[in-house]
Design an enzyme around this catalytic site. Structure first.
Site, PDB file in Angstrom:
ATOM      1  N   ASP A  13       0.923  -1.309   0.130  1.00 53.56           N
ATOM      2  CA  ASP A  13       0.045   0.265   0.085  1.00 53.56           C
ATOM      3  C   ASP A  13       0.737   1.329  -0.075  1.00 53.56           C
ATOM      4  O   ASP A  13       0.554   2.233   0.463  1.00 53.56           O
ATOM      5  CB  ASP A  13      -0.906   0.125   1.361  1.00 53.56           C
ATOM      6  CG  ASP A  13      -1.554  -1.162   1.301  1.00 53.56           C
ATOM      7  OD1 ASP A  13      -2.365  -1.550   0.393  1.00 53.56           O
ATOM      8  OD2 ASP A  13      -1.808  -1.789   2.401  1.00 53.56           O
ATOM      9  N   GLU A  14       1.984   1.314  -0.698  1.00 59.53           N
ATOM     10  CA  GLU A  14       2.893   2.305  -0.689  1.00 59.53           C
ATOM     11  C   GLU A  14       2.531   3.201  -1.846  1.00 59.53           C
ATOM     12  O   GLU A  14       3.601   4.356  -1.992  1.00 59.53           O
ATOM     13  CB  GLU A  14       4.544   1.973  -0.619  1.00 59.53           C
ATOM     14  CG  GLU A  14       4.851   1.215   0.390  1.00 59.53           C
ATOM     15  CD  GLU A  14       4.712  -0.581   0.170  1.00 59.53           C
ATOM     16  OE1 GLU A  14       3.885  -0.712  -0.919  1.00 59.53           O
ATOM     17  OE2 GLU A  14       5.467  -1.260   0.829  1.00 59.53           O
ATOM     18  N   LYS A  16       2.301   2.302  -5.049  1.00 61.48           N
ATOM     19  CA  LYS A  16       3.053   1.837  -6.126  1.00 61.48           C
ATOM     20  C   LYS A  16       2.316   2.086  -7.602  1.00 61.48           C
ATOM     21  O   LYS A  16       2.717   2.508  -8.464  1.00 61.48           O
ATOM     22  CB  LYS A  16       3.355   0.387  -6.243  1.00 61.48           C
ATOM     23  CG  LYS A  16       4.327  -0.075  -5.122  1.00 61.48           C
ATOM     24  CD  LYS A  16       4.378  -1.383  -4.924  1.00 61.48           C
ATOM     25  CE  LYS A  16       3.359  -2.366  -4.349  1.00 61.48           C
ATOM     26  NZ  LYS A  16       2.727  -2.154  -3.170  1.00 61.48           N
ATOM     27  N   ALA A  39      -3.807  -7.630  -4.579  1.00 60.42           N
ATOM     28  CA  ALA A  39      -3.157  -6.349  -4.590  1.00 60.42           C
ATOM     29  C   ALA A  39      -4.353  -5.424  -4.664  1.00 60.42           C
ATOM     30  O   ALA A  39      -5.302  -5.585  -5.377  1.00 60.42           O
ATOM     31  CB  ALA A  39      -2.184  -6.308  -5.583  1.00 60.42           C
ATOM     32  N   GLY A  40      -4.045  -3.900  -4.535  1.00 66.91           N
ATOM     33  CA  GLY A  40      -5.101  -2.850  -4.780  1.00 66.91           C
ATOM     34  C   GLY A  40      -4.027  -1.715  -5.085  1.00 66.91           C
ATOM     35  O   GLY A  40      -3.509  -0.995  -4.338  1.00 66.91           O
ATOM     36  N   HIS A  41      -4.145  -1.301  -6.695  1.00 66.72           N
ATOM     37  CA  HIS A  41      -3.132  -0.281  -6.845  1.00 66.72           C
ATOM     38  C   HIS A  41      -4.301   0.760  -7.317  1.00 66.72           C
ATOM     39  O   HIS A  41      -4.841   0.510  -8.509  1.00 66.72           O
ATOM     40  CB  HIS A  41      -2.380  -0.708  -8.114  1.00 66.72           C
ATOM     41  CG  HIS A  41      -1.119  -1.842  -7.528  1.00 66.72           C
ATOM     42  ND1 HIS A  41      -0.312  -2.342  -8.582  1.00 66.72           N
ATOM     43  CD2 HIS A  41      -0.936  -2.229  -6.276  1.00 66.72           C
ATOM     44  CE1 HIS A  41       0.508  -3.109  -7.823  1.00 66.72           C
ATOM     45  NE2 HIS A  41       0.126  -2.994  -6.423  1.00 66.72           N
ATOM     46  N   THR A  42      -4.240   1.926  -6.805  1.00 69.57           N
ATOM     47  CA  THR A  42      -5.361   2.901  -6.886  1.00 69.57           C
ATOM     48  C   THR A  42      -4.471   3.929  -7.832  1.00 69.57           C
ATOM     49  O   THR A  42      -3.360   4.508  -7.691  1.00 69.57           O
ATOM     50  CB  THR A  42      -5.860   3.518  -5.778  1.00 69.57           C
ATOM     51  OG1 THR A  42      -6.100   2.775  -5.040  1.00 69.57           O
ATOM     52  CG2 THR A  42      -6.542   4.892  -6.292  1.00 69.57           C
ATOM     53  N   ARG A 142       2.221 -29.193  -6.629  1.00 64.63           N
ATOM     54  CA  ARG A 142       2.015 -29.800  -7.693  1.00 64.63           C
ATOM     55  C   ARG A 142       0.705 -30.260  -8.083  1.00 64.63           C
ATOM     56  O   ARG A 142       0.394 -30.911  -8.893  1.00 64.63           O
ATOM     57  CB  ARG A 142       3.177 -30.730  -8.240  1.00 64.63           C
ATOM     58  CG  ARG A 142       4.414 -30.526  -8.776  1.00 64.63           C
ATOM     59  CD  ARG A 142       5.344 -29.841  -7.607  1.00 64.63           C
ATOM     60  NE  ARG A 142       5.499 -30.919  -6.573  1.00 64.63           N
ATOM     61  CZ  ARG A 142       6.229 -31.907  -6.157  1.00 64.63           C
ATOM     62  NH1 ARG A 142       7.240 -32.130  -7.033  1.00 64.63           N
ATOM     63  NH2 ARG A 142       6.278 -32.309  -5.050  1.00 64.63           N
ATOM     64  N   GLN A 222       2.042  -5.880  -3.290  1.00 67.77           N
ATOM     65  CA  GLN A 222       2.459  -6.090  -2.004  1.00 67.77           C
ATOM     66  C   GLN A 222       3.846  -5.423  -1.654  1.00 67.77           C
ATOM     67  O   GLN A 222       4.032  -4.272  -2.204  1.00 67.77           O
ATOM     68  CB  GLN A 222       2.534  -7.529  -1.616  1.00 67.77           C
ATOM     69  CG  GLN A 222       1.130  -8.245  -1.351  1.00 67.77           C
ATOM     70  CD  GLN A 222       0.659  -8.733  -2.775  1.00 67.77           C
ATOM     71  OE1 GLN A 222       1.516  -9.111  -3.478  1.00 67.77           O
ATOM     72  NE2 GLN A 222      -0.634  -8.493  -3.048  1.00 67.77           N
ATOM     73  N   THR A 237       2.362 -12.885   2.602  1.00 64.68           N
ATOM     74  CA  THR A 237       1.755 -13.392   1.349  1.00 64.68           C
ATOM     75  C   THR A 237       2.504 -14.504   1.103  1.00 64.68           C
ATOM     76  O   THR A 237       3.552 -14.587   1.417  1.00 64.68           O
ATOM     77  CB  THR A 237       1.312 -12.313   0.511  1.00 64.68           C
ATOM     78  OG1 THR A 237       0.586 -12.830  -0.382  1.00 64.68           O
ATOM     79  CG2 THR A 237       2.667 -11.912  -0.313  1.00 64.68           C
ATOM     80  N   THR A 297      -7.549  -0.978  -0.174  1.00 69.01           N
ATOM     81  CA  THR A 297      -8.306  -0.867  -1.665  1.00 69.01           C
ATOM     82  C   THR A 297      -9.121  -2.275  -1.951  1.00 69.01           C
ATOM     83  O   THR A 297     -10.064  -2.103  -2.364  1.00 69.01           O
ATOM     84  CB  THR A 297      -7.131  -0.662  -2.797  1.00 69.01           C
ATOM     85  OG1 THR A 297      -6.463   0.560  -2.348  1.00 69.01           O
ATOM     86  CG2 THR A 297      -7.760  -0.373  -3.994  1.00 69.01           C
ATOM     87  N   ARG A 303      -6.143   0.635   7.780  1.00 73.15           N
ATOM     88  CA  ARG A 303      -4.616   0.089   8.059  1.00 73.15           C
ATOM     89  C   ARG A 303      -3.981   0.417   9.407  1.00 73.15           C
ATOM     90  O   ARG A 303      -4.558   1.614   9.907  1.00 73.15           O
ATOM     91  CB  ARG A 303      -3.790   0.693   6.832  1.00 73.15           C
ATOM     92  CG  ARG A 303      -4.391   0.148   5.487  1.00 73.15           C
ATOM     93  CD  ARG A 303      -3.681   0.922   4.567  1.00 73.15           C
ATOM     94  NE  ARG A 303      -3.988   0.370   2.897  1.00 73.15           N
ATOM     95  CZ  ARG A 303      -4.260   1.240   2.053  1.00 73.15           C
ATOM     96  NH1 ARG A 303      -4.011   2.417   2.217  1.00 73.15           N
ATOM     97  NH2 ARG A 303      -4.866   0.737   1.195  1.00 73.15           N
TER      98      ARG A 303
HETATM   99  P1  IMP Z   1      -3.035 -12.792   1.216  1.00 75.09           P
HETATM  100  O1  IMP Z   1      -2.076 -12.258   0.238  1.00 75.09           O
HETATM  101  O2  IMP Z   1      -4.246 -12.549   0.810  1.00 75.09           O
HETATM  102  O3  IMP Z   1      -2.620 -14.235   1.754  1.00 75.09           O
HETATM  103  O4  IMP Z   1      -2.852 -12.080   2.688  1.00 75.09           O
HETATM  104  C1  IMP Z   1      -1.490 -12.321   3.574  1.00 75.09           C
HETATM  105  C2  IMP Z   1      -1.098 -10.918   4.051  1.00 75.09           C
HETATM  106  O5  IMP Z   1      -0.694  -9.985   3.075  1.00 75.09           O
HETATM  107  C3  IMP Z   1      -2.131 -10.092   4.947  1.00 75.09           C
HETATM  108  O6  IMP Z   1      -1.788  -9.559   6.016  1.00 75.09           O
HETATM  109  C4  IMP Z   1      -2.666  -9.125   4.024  1.00 75.09           C
HETATM  110  O7  IMP Z   1      -3.395  -7.995   4.580  1.00 75.09           O
HETATM  111  C5  IMP Z   1      -1.467  -8.703   3.161  1.00 75.09           C
HETATM  112  N1  IMP Z   1      -1.647  -8.289   1.963  1.00 75.09           N
HETATM  113  C6  IMP Z   1      -1.776  -9.006   0.783  1.00 75.09           C
HETATM  114  N2  IMP Z   1      -2.125  -8.186  -0.398  1.00 75.09           N
HETATM  115  C7  IMP Z   1      -1.757  -6.774   0.249  1.00 75.09           C
HETATM  116  C8  IMP Z   1      -1.551  -5.479  -0.426  1.00 75.09           C
HETATM  117  O8  IMP Z   1      -1.497  -5.396  -1.673  1.00 75.09           O
HETATM  118  N3  IMP Z   1      -1.454  -4.571   0.318  1.00 75.09           N
HETATM  119  C9  IMP Z   1      -1.203  -4.924   1.646  1.00 75.09           C
HETATM  120  N4  IMP Z   1      -1.341  -5.871   2.212  1.00 75.09           N
HETATM  121  C10 IMP Z   1      -1.392  -6.998   1.536  1.00 75.09           C
END
Ligand code: IMP
Length: 428
Positions: A13-14, A16, A39-42, A142, A222, A237, A297, A303
């Site tokens: 969430d920086e 990017k 992911a959530g890219h705005t 696999r 991430q 993740t 996002t 957060r």
């Molecule tokens: P997962 O990727 O859904 O398995 O989540 C694992 C961890 O990564 C959790 O703490 C999520 O909140 C975090 N996470 C996954 N994707 C993002 C992202 O795009 N931004 C911030 N945290 C993320």
């Protein structure tokens, strides 16, 4: 120098997405290499907001080939929905190319994500519930179904039949309901028919683009400390958001990467559970969350917010071989008389400047702060370093000095234009 990897330098969430969008007009290829629709890219263009979860944010630029690399896990519905919404109203976008080697996220992955979180009880990770972890488990185990298999009618039927029998036994053992083969098959066969034209040999396409000297931007998702190996395991993740992931997740070698830009906020945030030494549980943390609109996002979750952690950023610079930083959200921090930056930790009575690699040790580390002068006013109109208040510049100087990495870009607002380029030579 034509290849640049953009990585999240903290816990995701920086911003990017904004930087990718800023740099993408110069790129021929924008390539995502890890993760999926977690992911959530705005991206905000002229006040209009676009949210990308699976497509590379660079797809907003019509001349770009937007690659979903082999290191990704692809939810076909999410891919198609995002493609439709991005093209709505006849908008011209880049050309999507999905690696046939990427893995498919299926309904049982989402169900298992939920069951696994329940099984973790108090130690739950706080995943995004998108089935990401279970999809990567299947890849490593696999059992995974690749995109190239999804789009091959007879192969998909055969693979799904075998895997679903096994997954249904797991789901039932966990107290869930078995999935009906025909209904999963028909839903995914319909997605496959629509995705098929976009699927190809992305690895060769990226390799050729790099060899021909085309400009290739690798769009990380991430953040560094959510990396499966280098992050705060198990609160991570299941993929590789660090710069090395750009090689693993696209099929290029390390020498094909020219530069790495680490994106960090002027403060620190984290979504989900796990250690976070500079987290603020007080009014200041609340102020940053509200003022910075720090809500996810992808999941909408608030957060966790805290001060800037410099040893963590230095570790990030090391793990990613950073060429430079893009420091975002400097505008959000305006308004404090004094700001704190973490320059070390107290751990078992000792003071250290090193970020502990062990997750338990990190969770016990107490931050040691240095107080710096805060800055006031609206920074959003700043377009060069000299436009920033001098305390904000000193804050950036301290970051550069501690991490031994220069600031290449500064973001002072969410819009494309609200950006200061400091070191053009470190970008694309
Ligand atoms: P997962 O990727 O859904 O398995 O989540 C694992 C961890 O990564 C959790 O703490 C999520 O909140 C975090 N996470 C996954 N994707 C993002 C992202 O795009 N931004 C911030 N945290 C993320």
């Amino acid at each position: 120098m034509p290849t640049l990897v953009i990585v999240g330098g903290q816990w995701g969430d920086e911003a990017k997405g904004k930087l990718v969008d800023y740099l993408a007009p110069k790129a021929d290829f924008v390539v995502r290499f890890s993760g999926g629709n977690n992911a959530g890219h705005t991206v905000i263009v002229d006040g209009e907001e676009f949210r990308f979860h699976l497509l590379p944010a660079g797809i907003l630029h019509p001349n770009v080939t937007a690659v979903l690399g082999s290191g990704m896990v692809v939810c076909p519905k999410s891919f198609l929905d995002e493609l439709d919404s991005t093209q709505a109203g006849g908008r011209r976008i880049g050309k999507p190319l999905v690696s046939g080697s990427a893995h498919v996220v299926l309904p049982y992955h989402r169900m298992l994500d939920q069951y696994e979180e329940e099984a973790r009880g108090a130690d739950r990770i706080g995943t995004t519930s998108r089935g990401i972890g279970p999809a990567y488990q299947d890849k490593a185990g696999r059992f995974g179904i690749r995109v190239s298999e999804l789009v091959d009618k007879s192969r998909f039927r055969e693979r799904l039949r075998g895997v679903l029998d096994y997954k249904n036994r797991m789901l039932e053992a966990l107290g869930g309901e078995a999935l009906d083969f025909e209904s999963v098959h028909s839903e995914y066969a319909a997605y496959a028919a629509r995705i098929q034209p976009f699927v190809g040999d992305a690895e060769s396409a990226v390799f050729e683009a790099v060899s021909e000297g085309k400009k290739v931007l690798f769009e990380g998702a991430q953040g560094t400390f959510l990396d499966l190996d280098s992050g705060t395991y198990p609160y991570v993740t299941s993929s590789h958001p660090v710069a090395a992931g750009a090689c693993l997740g696209t099929g290029i070698g390390p020498r094909a990467i020219d530069r790495v830009l680490g994106v960090c906020k002027a403060y620190t945030t984290r979504v989900g559970a796990g250690p976070f030494p500079t987290e603020l549980h007080d009014d200041v943390g609340e102020w940053i969350r509200n003022h910075g609109k720090e809500f996810g996002t992808t999941t909408g979750r608030g957060r966790r917010c805290g001060w800037l952690d410099l040893p963590l950023l230095r570790r990030s610079a090391q793990l990613n071989s950073l060429s430079g930083w893009a420091v975002t959200r400097l505008d959000v921090l305006a308004g404090f008389e004094k700001v704190q930056v973490c320059t070390g930790y107290r751990l078992e009575g000792q003071r250290t400047e090193q970020m502990p690699q062990d997750t338990v040790a990190l969770s016990q580390a107490e931050p040691v702060y240095e107080e710096l002068e805060g800055w006031q006013g609206d920074l959003r109109a700043a377009r060069k370093l000299q436009d920033l208040p001098s305390p904000a510049r000193r804050y950036l100087d301290r970051l550069e000095e501690f991490t031994e990495t220069p600031a290449a870009m500064i973001s002072v607002g969410p819009d494309r234009g609200e950006t200061i380029v400091v070191r053009e030579d470190l970008l694309l």
